[in-house]
Enzyme design. Structure first.
Site, PDB file in Angstrom:
ATOM      1  N   GLY A  13       0.818  -1.208   0.000  1.00  0.00           N
ATOM      2  CA  GLY A  13       0.000   0.000   0.000  1.00  0.00           C
ATOM      3  C   GLY A  13       0.848   1.253   0.000  1.00  0.00           C
ATOM      4  O   GLY A  13       0.533   2.247   0.652  1.00  0.00           O
ATOM      5  N   ALA A  14       1.947   1.220  -0.760  1.00  0.00           N
ATOM      6  CA  ALA A  14       2.960   2.276  -0.670  1.00  0.00           C
ATOM      7  C   ALA A  14       2.917   3.287  -1.801  1.00  0.00           C
ATOM      8  O   ALA A  14       3.850   4.067  -1.968  1.00  0.00           O
ATOM      9  CB  ALA A  14       4.351   1.644  -0.591  1.00  0.00           C
ATOM     10  N   ARG A  16       0.926   5.810  -1.993  1.00  0.00           N
ATOM     11  CA  ARG A  16       0.613   7.151  -1.489  1.00  0.00           C
ATOM     12  C   ARG A  16       0.456   7.104   0.028  1.00  0.00           C
ATOM     13  O   ARG A  16       0.533   6.049   0.647  1.00  0.00           O
ATOM     14  CB  ARG A  16      -0.682   7.669  -2.130  1.00  0.00           C
ATOM     15  CG  ARG A  16      -1.888   6.784  -1.833  1.00  0.00           C
ATOM     16  CD  ARG A  16      -3.122   7.232  -2.613  1.00  0.00           C
ATOM     17  NE  ARG A  16      -2.922   7.058  -4.044  1.00  0.00           N
ATOM     18  CZ  ARG A  16      -3.036   5.880  -4.678  1.00  0.00           C
ATOM     19  NH1 ARG A  16      -3.359   4.793  -4.013  1.00  0.00           N
ATOM     20  NH2 ARG A  16      -2.840   5.803  -5.967  1.00  0.00           N
ATOM     21  N   ASP A  63      -2.444  -7.748  -5.808  1.00  0.00           N
ATOM     22  CA  ASP A  63      -3.545  -7.762  -4.857  1.00  0.00           C
ATOM     23  C   ASP A  63      -3.074  -8.600  -3.678  1.00  0.00           C
ATOM     24  O   ASP A  63      -2.864  -9.813  -3.817  1.00  0.00           O
ATOM     25  CB  ASP A  63      -4.787  -8.384  -5.509  1.00  0.00           C
ATOM     26  CG  ASP A  63      -5.968  -8.510  -4.569  1.00  0.00           C
ATOM     27  OD1 ASP A  63      -5.822  -8.206  -3.372  1.00  0.00           O
ATOM     28  OD2 ASP A  63      -7.045  -8.929  -5.033  1.00  0.00           O
ATOM     29  N   VAL A  64      -2.907  -7.986  -2.515  1.00  0.00           N
ATOM     30  CA  VAL A  64      -2.337  -8.712  -1.375  1.00  0.00           C
ATOM     31  C   VAL A  64      -3.252  -9.818  -0.864  1.00  0.00           C
ATOM     32  O   VAL A  64      -2.813 -10.676  -0.080  1.00  0.00           O
ATOM     33  CB  VAL A  64      -1.972  -7.759  -0.214  1.00  0.00           C
ATOM     34  CG1 VAL A  64      -0.847  -6.825  -0.627  1.00  0.00           C
ATOM     35  CG2 VAL A  64      -3.193  -6.984   0.283  1.00  0.00           C
ATOM     36  N   SER A 142      -4.576   0.264  14.030  1.00  0.00           N
ATOM     37  CA  SER A 142      -5.240   1.564  14.116  1.00  0.00           C
ATOM     38  C   SER A 142      -5.863   1.702  15.495  1.00  0.00           C
ATOM     39  O   SER A 142      -6.171   0.706  16.162  1.00  0.00           O
ATOM     40  CB  SER A 142      -6.341   1.664  13.052  1.00  0.00           C
ATOM     41  OG  SER A 142      -7.202   2.769  13.287  1.00  0.00           O
ATOM     42  N   TYR A 154     -13.574  -2.756   9.768  1.00  0.00           N
ATOM     43  CA  TYR A 154     -12.226  -2.187   9.887  1.00  0.00           C
ATOM     44  C   TYR A 154     -11.665  -2.401  11.300  1.00  0.00           C
ATOM     45  O   TYR A 154     -10.510  -2.810  11.475  1.00  0.00           O
ATOM     46  CB  TYR A 154     -12.294  -0.700   9.549  1.00  0.00           C
ATOM     47  CG  TYR A 154     -10.977   0.008   9.451  1.00  0.00           C
ATOM     48  CD1 TYR A 154     -10.168  -0.105   8.321  1.00  0.00           C
ATOM     49  CD2 TYR A 154     -10.532   0.841  10.481  1.00  0.00           C
ATOM     50  CE1 TYR A 154      -8.968   0.581   8.219  1.00  0.00           C
ATOM     51  CE2 TYR A 154      -9.337   1.530  10.389  1.00  0.00           C
ATOM     52  CZ  TYR A 154      -8.554   1.394   9.257  1.00  0.00           C
ATOM     53  OH  TYR A 154      -7.356   2.075   9.161  1.00  0.00           O
ATOM     54  N   ALA A 155     -12.503  -2.141  12.323  1.00  0.00           N
ATOM     55  CA  ALA A 155     -12.066  -2.309  13.704  1.00  0.00           C
ATOM     56  C   ALA A 155     -11.711  -3.759  13.997  1.00  0.00           C
ATOM     57  O   ALA A 155     -10.711  -4.054  14.662  1.00  0.00           O
ATOM     58  CB  ALA A 155     -13.156  -1.824  14.666  1.00  0.00           C
ATOM     59  N   ALA A 157     -10.761  -6.029  11.819  1.00  0.00           N
ATOM     60  CA  ALA A 157      -9.542  -6.368  11.084  1.00  0.00           C
ATOM     61  C   ALA A 157      -8.304  -5.815  11.786  1.00  0.00           C
ATOM     62  O   ALA A 157      -7.286  -6.511  11.932  1.00  0.00           O
ATOM     63  CB  ALA A 157      -9.619  -5.833   9.660  1.00  0.00           C
ATOM     64  N   LYS A 158      -8.382  -4.580  12.251  1.00  0.00           N
ATOM     65  CA  LYS A 158      -7.231  -3.963  12.902  1.00  0.00           C
ATOM     66  C   LYS A 158      -6.945  -4.598  14.263  1.00  0.00           C
ATOM     67  O   LYS A 158      -5.791  -4.716  14.679  1.00  0.00           O
ATOM     68  CB  LYS A 158      -7.460  -2.455  13.048  1.00  0.00           C
ATOM     69  CG  LYS A 158      -7.431  -1.700  11.715  1.00  0.00           C
ATOM     70  CD  LYS A 158      -6.143  -1.930  10.945  1.00  0.00           C
ATOM     71  CE  LYS A 158      -5.957  -0.951   9.808  1.00  0.00           C
ATOM     72  NZ  LYS A 158      -4.714  -1.224   9.034  1.00  0.00           N
TER      73      LYS A 158
END
Length: 253
Positions: A13-14, A16, A63-64, A142, A154-155, A157-158
């Site tokens: 994801g590098a 940007r 695609d990771v 995060s 998202y929560a 996953a993080k």
């Protein structure tokens, strides 16, 4: 004494934002960097910035969440730059919604990039680290791991990445590999700008509201996260593993 070989890092994801800042910081630290994103063309600006500053880098697309693509990408890094012994799992997406509106696709997409992606990248890269008897894996979590309205996917996953980090630290430590996690707070980035736009909130107002809750009185910058990753990757952190570092401007997320 002969010079030690240049360490090779992969940053996902590098293209940007935080990922680009991490890639450039590691290049500045003397590592050769593979700049990985979904599309190789998107990595051009990060790669060019590294090369212009005197560093060594290549860009590649994968695609990771795709095991075949990940294995091919890591093999290409080994062939073109050398064995990758540093991995930064930064790739991430958001598909925010309240639970009753969240679709299976929203859930699976976020899990696929964050959790499956970090698993696949780590599995592919660890063999080179084990062979070298040295390695560094840094996962990006995060403050949302502690819970955040509208981000059940998202929560989760993080938070999962934090357990993943601690487990890999236990499994890989005997091979000289440390595994740590950086959990950013509010960071001025493309992702947060997109969030404000999606919410229909003025960017300056969005930043001001977030900053009001940060004890140090300023929003985070991508370089703040890059600095933390640089520490975990460096020799000074060789006795630090399985840790979660909240880079959030205060003690509370």
């Amino acid at each position: 004494m002969p010079e030690s070989p240049t360490r090779v890092a992969i940053v996902t994801g590098a293209a940007r934002g935080i990922g680009a800042a991490i890639a450039q910081r590691l290049a500045g630290d003397g590592l050769a960097v593979a700049v990985l994103d979904l599309e190789e063309s998107a990595t051009k600006s990060t790669v060019e910035a590294i090369i212009a500053a005197g560093g060594r880098a290549i860009g590649l697309g994968a695609d990771v969440a795709d095991a075949v693509a990940v294995d091919a990408a890591v093999a290409r890094v080994a062939a073109e730059l050398g064995a990758p012994t540093v991995l930064v799992n930064n790739a991430g997406i958001t598909r925010d919604n309240m639970l009753f509106k969240m679709t299976e696709v929203d859930w699976d997409s976020v899990m696929g990039v964050h959790l499956r992606g970090s698993f696949l990248m780590s599995r592919a890269a660890q063999k080179y680290m084990v062979d070298a008897r040295w390695g560094r894996i840094v996962n990006l979590s995060s403050i949302s791991a502690l819970g955040n309205r509208g981000q059940a996917n998202y929560a989760a996953a993080k938070a999962g990445l934090q357990g993943f980090t601690k487990t890999l630290a236990i499994e890989l430590g005997k091979f000289g590999i440390t595994v740590n996690c950086v959990a950013p707070g509010f960071i001025v980035s493309d992702m947060t700008r997109a969030t404000a736009q999606r919410m229909g909130v003025d960017w300056e107002e969005y930043v001001a509201a977030a900053t009001a809750a940060i004890p140090v009185g300023r929003p985070g910058q991508v370089t703040d996260i890059a600095n933390a990753v640089s520490f975990f990757v460096g020799a000074a952190a060789s006795f630090v593993s399985g840790q979660i570092l909240y880079v959030a401007g205060g003690p509370k997320a």
